[in-house]
Design a protein around this motif. Structure first.
Motif, PDB file in Angstrom:
ATOM      1  N   LYS A  96      61.927  73.170 -11.100  1.00  0.00           N
ATOM      2  CA  LYS A  96      62.097  73.654  -9.680  1.00  0.00           C
ATOM      3  C   LYS A  96      62.592  72.492  -8.993  1.00  0.00           C
ATOM      4  O   LYS A  96      63.523  72.698  -7.771  1.00  0.00           O
ATOM      5  CB  LYS A  96      60.427  73.750  -9.236  1.00  0.00           C
ATOM      6  N   TRP A  97      62.298  71.281  -9.405  1.00  0.00           N
ATOM      7  CA  TRP A  97      63.044  70.058  -8.521  1.00  0.00           C
ATOM      8  C   TRP A  97      64.402  70.145  -8.786  1.00  0.00           C
ATOM      9  O   TRP A  97      65.432  69.995  -7.766  1.00  0.00           O
ATOM     10  CB  TRP A  97      62.199  68.677  -9.228  1.00  0.00           C
ATOM     11  N   GLU A  98      64.791  70.112 -10.118  1.00  0.00           N
ATOM     12  CA  GLU A  98      66.072  70.265 -10.066  1.00  0.00           C
ATOM     13  C   GLU A  98      66.987  71.351  -9.435  1.00  0.00           C
ATOM     14  O   GLU A  98      67.982  70.900  -8.996  1.00  0.00           O
ATOM     15  CB  GLU A  98      66.597  70.618 -11.698  1.00  0.00           C
ATOM     16  N   ASN A  99      66.234  72.494  -9.340  1.00  0.00           N
ATOM     17  CA  ASN A  99      67.026  73.657  -8.553  1.00  0.00           C
ATOM     18  C   ASN A  99      66.892  73.207  -7.285  1.00  0.00           C
ATOM     19  O   ASN A  99      68.149  73.217  -6.450  1.00  0.00           O
ATOM     20  CB  ASN A  99      66.311  75.034  -8.580  1.00  0.00           C
ATOM     21  N   ALA A 100      66.156  72.287  -6.606  1.00  0.00           N
ATOM     22  CA  ALA A 100      66.050  72.071  -5.305  1.00  0.00           C
ATOM     23  C   ALA A 100      67.228  71.000  -4.955  1.00  0.00           C
ATOM     24  O   ALA A 100      67.831  71.053  -3.985  1.00  0.00           O
ATOM     25  CB  ALA A 100      64.866  71.398  -5.057  1.00  0.00           C
ATOM     26  N   PHE A 101      67.494  70.097  -6.040  1.00  0.00           N
ATOM     27  CA  PHE A 101      68.512  69.314  -5.777  1.00  0.00           C
ATOM     28  C   PHE A 101      70.034  70.174  -5.910  1.00  0.00           C
ATOM     29  O   PHE A 101      70.811  69.909  -5.159  1.00  0.00           O
ATOM     30  CB  PHE A 101      68.521  68.243  -7.139  1.00  0.00           C
ATOM     31  N   LYS A 102      70.093  70.973  -6.858  1.00  0.00           N
ATOM     32  CA  LYS A 102      71.318  71.739  -6.809  1.00  0.00           C
ATOM     33  C   LYS A 102      71.687  72.437  -5.697  1.00  0.00           C
ATOM     34  O   LYS A 102      72.748  72.532  -5.425  1.00  0.00           O
ATOM     35  CB  LYS A 102      71.109  72.796  -8.146  1.00  0.00           C
ATOM     36  N   GLN A 103      70.542  73.278  -5.054  1.00  0.00           N
ATOM     37  CA  GLN A 103      70.808  73.824  -3.830  1.00  0.00           C
ATOM     38  C   GLN A 103      71.125  73.022  -2.728  1.00  0.00           C
ATOM     39  O   GLN A 103      71.969  73.603  -1.746  1.00  0.00           O
ATOM     40  CB  GLN A 103      69.449  74.221  -3.485  1.00  0.00           C
ATOM     41  N   ASN A 104      71.233  71.637  -2.733  1.00  0.00           N
ATOM     42  CA  ASN A 104      71.700  70.844  -1.771  1.00  0.00           C
ATOM     43  C   ASN A 104      72.716  69.899  -2.349  1.00  0.00           C
ATOM     44  O   ASN A 104      73.243  68.931  -1.777  1.00  0.00           O
ATOM     45  CB  ASN A 104      70.723  70.010  -1.480  1.00  0.00           C
ATOM     46  N   GLY A 105      73.634  70.614  -3.442  1.00  0.00           N
ATOM     47  CA  GLY A 105      74.733  69.859  -3.847  1.00  0.00           C
ATOM     48  C   GLY A 105      74.585  68.552  -4.532  1.00  0.00           C
ATOM     49  O   GLY A 105      75.293  67.711  -4.490  1.00  0.00           O
ATOM     50  N   MET A 106      73.374  68.311  -5.057  1.00  0.00           N
ATOM     51  CA  MET A 106      73.077  66.703  -5.612  1.00  0.00           C
ATOM     52  C   MET A 106      72.539  67.095  -6.946  1.00  0.00           C
ATOM     53  O   MET A 106      72.111  68.226  -7.401  1.00  0.00           O
ATOM     54  CB  MET A 106      71.860  66.195  -4.768  1.00  0.00           C
ATOM     55  N   ASP A 107      72.641  66.185  -7.774  1.00  0.00           N
ATOM     56  CA  ASP A 107      72.362  66.133  -9.335  1.00  0.00           C
ATOM     57  C   ASP A 107      71.029  64.900  -9.355  1.00  0.00           C
ATOM     58  O   ASP A 107      71.734  63.567  -9.318  1.00  0.00           O
ATOM     59  CB  ASP A 107      73.585  65.821 -10.094  1.00  0.00           C
TER      60      ASP A 107
END
Lengths: 213, 604
Positions: B529-540
């Motif tokens: 869920k955290w990794e997805n949240a980063f992806k949603q904001n264009g971050m890794d």
């Protein structure tokens, strides 16, 4: 010196388990400056004996605790100073001095009164008739989580019932408080609900005074 | 609030005592007082153990015109009940809904509690971001050690208080009472030491970081951490709230000193609580007596970052154990240093039962301990433990870290070598009091670099390296040692938030919306869920955690001045590279320049 304390436990204190009550009481006794006798050994503890635990969410008029103090105290002083340290919903009702040879609390306590206020369309007579039966079974999960049938009529003594409102019956009975022979009063509610499906509404349970040998 | 409804809800949740309040020693209602909520974004048991919470609660309780109350993060079962019954999160004292408070102050002790802040705001019906809240919403403020880098979560809060709150919190309360509007309050509050108002700062790109720049002329460019200058005279509670259910630390506590003289290079607390301030022996004795009498606790902790460094450590232990012997009061000493003095003091407090001794050598090899400036030689470790064995101690727990800067596989292997040497010392110990068997427990955590430390320029070790180091340790560690190693994904996330900038606010909110709460609890932590949240904001997440930080660039937290000079951090970092140690504050000055910020505060 040994004293038997009778507590009343209601309001928010019904959410406190016996285990938490034990630590809490020890601290209240220290704050009240009641000097306790300690057990000997590697991990000394104040000498306190607790009566059988009343279930969570059940208010009680009679919770018993025996304490052994270092010095002679007046019964009234113990009640007064301890009550100052207790929260709302917990109160010392009475203090009784015990002789040194008096039996331990677990040996002395015999039975306790329980009052069930049952919201129901059934009559007081119907409920009493059921509770007086010699074979009352209730389904209950055992320690391994398997559903089993438990016979509970043996635990019930001297039941009476009374119509206290249009749709409320008050059932009063005595249940054993002997060690290894204690029944959870909620099982009586389960038994009633199983026997009279859809006819039992909210049931309020209250623990009353205990009978001593 | 409707008490019958509450009672029904409490019957459906685990540990109802977490939510019922009414404990011994709580604040009582005051007439015409403003309502201040101390909100702790973790469970009741964790929050009730926190000393800072107790100190500030007591200060506001003594203050006229303010009614302090507490609220803790409800466990998911209670959160569900609140939503189902359409009941807003409420305070324990007065059962008052949180959205009717004047100020809600959150204590941010750990980066991974941040989603719980959002949970508590949502359950109170308060918009999550400061910009969405109007005049009728309470002021949402934050404090606590994580606020030394407030940027990753600053958009949630109206006001962030940096540093020690004993003097600033009452000032904030007074400022609030005098201000006619929220806007005026924030404008005036800027003048209070340690106060950061995020909305008066705009994010600006500088090198590869986003740093805050004032957008109004009255906002200072730098925010200086607030400290208590006269620690001896500062307020300390003489009574604590005694909870019904056991919190994590179920005992009275006296803070014998603040700050730590040691200067370990990885330790944030060691840097951000400078200078070292010791309370007099007389005051500490008096506080111990009063607290034991007013709470009835059977145990008292001598709390500080390094209690055995307190000048009167031995005396106060003797005083408490002698004076309260008849009440069987125990003294507990957290954070023991691995030296012979600590073993002697520990032995003194455990006259009867020999329980577990816990120490933190932090690193296995001498080179590595010099890199982190632990100032602990191998012989010191072994001889202190031997002393403990001679006195009959048999249960030892040791804390280590892996993934430290400049660490090699040999350094990790040295943890196992040290363990073997300890076991050898136990076998060769000839004392008659020696226990039969040695039970040795090792906990090896992943190092997370924190802001305002000499290692703030470093990044967390790569997952491959951590994996290799963990499997090496597992392979070479003697089998009769209990070895526990920590979760590396959670540490990675913590590292990103510890050193993050303003862009993380959106990630945080998205992670919460994805369902992240109680991240610090393994049963609820969900990395996906955290990794997805980063992806949603264009971050890794991975790239961010491995980002190189140069020693010359401006960092997102550089505008917060904790008092330790950046040149000191750089010097310490260079020393670490060459494994050169620095003296502790009591032996010689390493030149952290704390006195430049707080004149005369450091007496050493």
């Amino acid at each position: 010196m040994r004293y038997r304390l009778c507590f009343e436990k209601n309001e928010e204190m019904i959410y406190i388990s016996l285990l938490d009550f034990q630590t809490f009481l020890q601290r209240a006794l220290r704050r009240a400056k009641i000097e306790m006798e300690f057990s000997n050994g590697f991990n000394p503890h104040p000498r306190i004996e607790y009566g059988p635990a009343v279930g969570l969410f059940i208010p009680s008029d009679g919770e018993y605790v025996d304490i052994t103090t270092l010095y002679d105290c007046k019964e009234l002083d113990i009640a007064k100073s301890l009550n100052k340290q207790l929260p709302k919903g917990l109160k010392v009702k009475s203090v009784q001095r015990l002789s040194n040879v008096a039996p331990a609390l677990s040996q002395a306590i015999g039975a306790a009164k329980f009052v069930f206020k049952i919201q129901t369309s059934l009559s007081a007579g119907e409920i009493l008739h059921y509770v007086k039966r010699e074979d009352i079974f209730v389904t209950k999960k055992n320690k391994k989580g398997i559903l089993t049938k438990k016979e509970i009529a043996l635990y019930i003594d001297n039941p009476t019932s009374e119509q206290t409102d249009e749709d409320e019956v008050t059932l009063t009975l005595y249940m054993s408080q002997r060690p290894n022979n204690i029944l959870n009063p909620n099982l009586i509610v389960t038994a009633l609900s199983e026997n009279f499906p859809d006819k039992i509404g909210i049931v309020k349970i209250q623990k009353g005074e205990s009978l001593f040998f | 609030m409707d008490i019958t409804k509450l009672n029904e809800m409490l019957k459906n949740v685990q540990k109802p005592a977490r939510y019922m309040g009414g404990e011994f020693g709580i604040s009582t209602k005051k007439e015409n007082a403003m309502n201040f909520a101390f909100a702790f974004p973790d469970t009741y048991e964790v929050g009730m153990s926190h000393l800072g919470h107790k100190i500030l609660y007591d200060i506001l309780d003594k203050k006229e015109g303010v009614y302090p109350q507490r609220v803790y993060a409800p466990w998911p079962d209670m959160a569900e009940e609140l939503k189902k019954n359409n009941v807003k999160l409420f305070s324990l004292e007065d059962k008052r809904p949180l959205d009717t408070f004047d100020i809600i102050g959150f204590s941010i002790q750990y980066e991974m509690c941040l989603t719980n802040v959002l949970l508590m705001l949502e359950l109170s019906g308060i918009p999550l971001l400061a910009k969405d809240r109007d005049e009728n919403c309470p002021i949402i403020m934050a404090g606590g050690p994580c606020c030394v880098n407030p940027e990753p979560f600053c958009e949630i809060f109206d006001l962030i208080s940096i540093g020690e709150g004993e003097e600033t919190l009452p000032a904030i309360v007074d400022c609030y009472k005098q201000a006619p509007s929220k806007e005026e309050f924030l404008k005036n509050a800027v003048k209070i030491e340690g106060t950061y108002i995020p909305k008066f700062y705009n994010p600006a790109q500088k090198d590869s970081c986003i740093i805050p720049v004032p957008n109004v002329e009255f906002a200072p460019k730098n925010v200086t951490r607030s400290i208590v200058r006269d620690f001896e005279a500062s307020s300390y509670p003489e009574h604590f709230i005694v909870p019904f259910i056991a919190p994590v630390h179920d005992r009275a506590m006296i803070e014998v000193m603040r700050g730590c003289p040691r200067g370990c290079r990885f330790c944030q607390a060691g840097m951000i609580y400078r200078p070292v301030r010791e309370r007099s022996l007389e005051r500490n004795k008096a506080l111990a007596d009063k607290l034991l009498e007013s709470t009835g606790y059977e145990e008292i902790a001598l709390s500080s970052l390094s209690s055995t460094d307190y000048f009167g450590c031995s005396e106060i232990v003797d005083y408490i154990t002698d004076k309260h012997q008849k009440d069987k009061v125990n003294v507990s000493l957290p954070s023991l240093r691995l030296d012979s003095f600590s073993v002697d003091v520990a032995d003194k407090v455990q006259r009867i039962r020999k329980t577990t001794l816990t120490f933190a050598p932090e690193a296995g090899s001498q080179r590595m301990r010099d890199v982190i400036n632990k100032n602990l030689s191998e012989e010191m470790i072994l001889s202190s433990l031997e002393r403990a064995f001679e006195r009959g101690y048999s249960k030892i727990k040791l804390y280590f870290m892996m993934g430290l800067p400049f660490e090699t596989l040999e350094d990790v292997g040295a943890i196992a070598d040290l363990t073997k040497k300890i076991q050898y010392r136990f076998r060769t110990c000839t004392s008659v009091h020696k226990a039969k068997n040695l039970s040795l427990g090792l906990s090896v955590a992943v190092f997370v670099p924190k802001p305002h430390t000499p290692f703030e320029f470093c990044h967390i070790d790569t997952p491959e390296n951590i994996k290799e180091k963990q499997s090496l340790l597992r392979r070479i560690m003697p089998k009769n040692v209990k070895l526990s190693m920590h979760d590396s994904p959670l540490s990675r996330l913590e590292a990103v938030f510890a050193k993050g900038d303003r862009r993380l606010n959106k990630v945080l909110v998205d992670a919460y919306k994805n369902g992240c709460v109680f991240d610090a609890w393994s049963e609820y932590f969900d990395m996906e869920k955290w990794e997805n949240a980063f992806k949603q904001n264009g971050m890794d997440l991975f790239c961010l955690s491995q980002k190189e930080t140069s020693t010359t660039q401006e960092l997102p937290w550089d505008f917060i001045k904790v008092g330790v000079d950046k040149s000191f951090l750089l010097r310490e970092f260079e020393k670490a590279k060459n494994a050169i140690t620095s003296p502790n504050c009591f032996e010689g000055c390493a030149g952290c320049m704390i006195n430049n910020t707080y004149e005369g505060a450091c007496k050493k």
